[in-house]
Design a protein around this motif. Structure first.
Motif, mmCIF file in Angstrom:
data_model
loop_
_atom_site.group_PDB
_atom_site.id
_atom_site.type_symbol
_atom_site.label_atom_id
_atom_site.label_comp_id
_atom_site.label_asym_id
_atom_site.label_seq_id
_atom_site.Cartn_x
_atom_site.Cartn_y
_atom_site.Cartn_z
ATOM 1 N N ASP A 129 0.694 -1.149 -0.062
ATOM 2 C CA ASP A 129 0.045 -0.045 -0.080
ATOM 3 C C ASP A 129 0.773 1.297 0.077
ATOM 4 O OD1 ASP A 129 -2.137 -1.552 0.157
ATOM 5 O OD2 ASP A 129 -2.571 -1.364 2.367
ATOM 6 N N ALA A 130 0.165 2.305 -0.531
ATOM 7 C CA ALA A 130 1.209 3.589 -0.605
ATOM 8 C C ALA A 130 0.973 4.450 0.901
ATOM 9 C CB ALA A 130 0.222 4.604 -1.791
ATOM 10 N N VAL A 131 1.874 5.149 1.013
ATOM 11 C CA VAL A 131 1.776 5.966 2.240
ATOM 12 C C VAL A 131 0.540 6.586 2.637
ATOM 13 C CG1 VAL A 131 2.877 7.760 3.839
ATOM 14 C CG2 VAL A 131 4.190 6.368 2.594
ATOM 15 N N ALA A 132 -0.272 7.123 1.469
ATOM 16 C CA ALA A 132 -1.424 7.957 1.764
ATOM 17 C C ALA A 132 -2.470 6.982 2.323
ATOM 18 C CB ALA A 132 -1.814 8.499 0.650
ATOM 19 N N THR A 133 -2.367 5.866 1.859
ATOM 20 C CA THR A 133 -3.393 4.530 2.272
ATOM 21 C C THR A 133 -3.122 4.270 3.881
ATOM 22 O OG1 THR A 133 -3.674 3.840 0.070
ATOM 23 C CG2 THR A 133 -4.313 2.492 1.785
ATOM 24 N N VAL A 134 -1.935 4.075 4.147
ATOM 25 C CA VAL A 134 -1.531 3.620 5.383
ATOM 26 C C VAL A 134 -1.723 4.714 6.321
ATOM 27 C CG1 VAL A 134 0.316 2.788 6.876
ATOM 28 C CG2 VAL A 134 0.045 1.845 4.442
ATOM 29 N N ILE A 135 -1.718 5.820 6.132
ATOM 30 C CA ILE A 135 -2.018 7.088 7.159
ATOM 31 C C ILE A 135 -3.468 7.374 7.253
ATOM 32 C CG2 ILE A 135 0.396 7.846 7.107
ATOM 33 C CD1 ILE A 135 -0.711 10.210 5.512
ATOM 34 N N ALA A 136 -4.252 6.737 6.445
ATOM 35 C CA ALA A 136 -5.600 7.133 6.638
ATOM 36 C C ALA A 136 -6.401 6.551 7.704
ATOM 37 C CB ALA A 136 -6.321 6.487 5.354
ATOM 38 N N ALA A 137 -7.196 7.540 8.373
ATOM 39 C CA ALA A 137 -7.974 6.961 9.630
ATOM 40 C C ALA A 137 -8.500 5.600 9.465
ATOM 41 C CB ALA A 137 -8.850 8.037 10.102
ATOM 42 N N GLY A 138 -8.448 4.724 10.125
ATOM 43 C CA GLY A 138 -9.134 3.193 10.178
ATOM 44 C C GLY A 138 -8.401 2.436 9.406
ATOM 45 N N TYR A 139 -7.137 2.874 8.916
ATOM 46 C CA TYR A 139 -6.487 1.526 8.146
ATOM 47 C C TYR A 139 -5.807 0.596 9.360
ATOM 48 C CZ TYR A 139 -2.600 -0.627 5.331
ATOM 49 O OH TYR A 139 -2.006 -1.473 5.057
ATOM 50 N N PHE A 140 -5.587 1.121 10.303
ATOM 51 C CA PHE A 140 -5.213 -0.019 11.546
ATOM 52 C C PHE A 140 -6.149 -0.684 12.443
ATOM 53 C CE2 PHE A 140 -1.161 2.406 10.014
ATOM 54 C CZ PHE A 140 -0.330 1.011 9.997
ATOM 55 N N ASN A 141 -7.420 -0.397 12.072
ATOM 56 C CA ASN A 141 -8.554 -0.715 12.765
ATOM 57 C C ASN A 141 -8.541 -2.114 13.266
ATOM 58 O OD1 ASN A 141 -9.469 1.698 13.014
ATOM 59 N ND2 ASN A 141 -11.405 1.379 11.753
ATOM 60 N N ASP A 142 -7.900 -3.284 12.453
ATOM 61 C CA ASP A 142 -8.155 -4.600 12.765
ATOM 62 C C ASP A 142 -6.733 -4.838 13.575
ATOM 63 O OD1 ASP A 142 -10.144 -4.996 11.113
ATOM 64 O OD2 ASP A 142 -8.717 -5.721 9.300
ATOM 65 N N ALA A 143 -6.112 -3.901 14.136
ATOM 66 C CA ALA A 143 -4.843 -4.146 14.916
ATOM 67 C C ALA A 143 -5.308 -3.406 16.327
ATOM 68 C CB ALA A 143 -3.683 -3.484 14.391
ATOM 69 N N ARG A 144 -6.374 -2.903 16.477
ATOM 70 C CA ARG A 144 -6.855 -2.009 17.802
ATOM 71 C C ARG A 144 -6.375 -2.978 18.967
ATOM 72 N NH1 ARG A 144 -10.979 0.719 17.059
ATOM 73 N NH2 ARG A 144 -11.917 0.195 15.142
ATOM 74 N N ALA A 145 -6.562 -4.179 18.966
ATOM 75 C CA ALA A 145 -6.373 -4.978 19.989
ATOM 76 C C ALA A 145 -4.598 -5.016 20.390
ATOM 77 C CB ALA A 145 -6.574 -6.243 19.862
ATOM 78 N N LYS A 146 -3.987 -4.843 19.413
ATOM 79 C CA LYS A 146 -2.711 -4.482 19.747
ATOM 80 C C LYS A 146 -1.948 -3.317 20.230
ATOM 81 C CE LYS A 146 -0.341 -7.821 16.791
ATOM 82 N NZ LYS A 146 0.742 -8.012 15.608
ATOM 83 N N LEU A 147 -2.451 -2.207 19.484
ATOM 84 C CA LEU A 147 -2.013 -0.888 19.302
ATOM 85 C C LEU A 147 -2.435 -0.034 20.474
ATOM 86 C CD1 LEU A 147 -2.233 0.026 15.600
ATOM 87 C CD2 LEU A 147 -0.381 -0.642 17.105
ATOM 88 N N LYS A 148 -1.720 1.043 21.014
ATOM 89 C CA LYS A 148 -2.345 1.894 22.004
ATOM 90 C C LYS A 148 -1.398 3.414 21.891
ATOM 91 C CE LYS A 148 1.242 0.753 25.723
ATOM 92 N NZ LYS A 148 2.294 0.394 24.764
ATOM 93 N N VAL A 149 -1.932 4.543 22.160
ATOM 94 C CA VAL A 149 -1.527 5.566 22.031
ATOM 95 C C VAL A 149 0.088 5.843 22.285
ATOM 96 C CG1 VAL A 149 -1.581 8.117 22.523
ATOM 97 C CG2 VAL A 149 -3.620 6.785 22.097
ATOM 98 N N ASN A 150 0.694 6.348 21.368
ATOM 99 C CA ASN A 150 2.408 6.631 21.542
ATOM 100 C C ASN A 150 3.070 5.239 21.113
ATOM 101 O OD1 ASN A 150 1.936 9.197 22.258
ATOM 102 N ND2 ASN A 150 1.926 8.762 24.221
#
Length: 93
Positions: A32-53
């Motif tokens: 994927d292009a950078v513009a796709t990766v930085i879009a809000a929601g791209y990482f939604n499927d990783a929400r269980a892994k990720l936290k702020v910062n």
């Protein structure tokens, strides 16, 4: 395209402060292009892994002329969009 959760690999977890606080550092490779990766929601499927910062070092367009970007997770809510920001030079540097 969509996030490939298997390509989001925890590289390191760095403790800081007290009470077991950590910052997680991830590597991610994608076609994927950078513009796709930085879009809000791209990482939604990783929400269980990720936290702020948490930090994500991403190589985008991995099957072409790669484009590396460093991201910081800015929101990882239980519902709604996970958001990231492109890391630039530190504000206090």
């Amino acid at each position: 395209m969509a996030l490939n959760l298997r390509s989001l690999a925890l590289a390191n977890s760095t403790p800081y402060g007290t009470a077991g606080k950590t910052v997680n550092w991830y590597n991610y490779g994608t076609a994927d292009a950078v513009a796709t990766v930085i879009a809000a929601g791209y990482f939604n499927d990783a929400r269980a892994k990720l936290k702020v910062n948490d930090v994500i070092e991403a190589l985008c367009v991995a099957d072409g002329v790669g484009d590396r970007v460093s991201l910081i997770v800015t929101a990882a809510p239980a519902s709604g969009n996970v958001t990231v920001a492109v890391n630039t030079d530190a504000g206090g540097a």
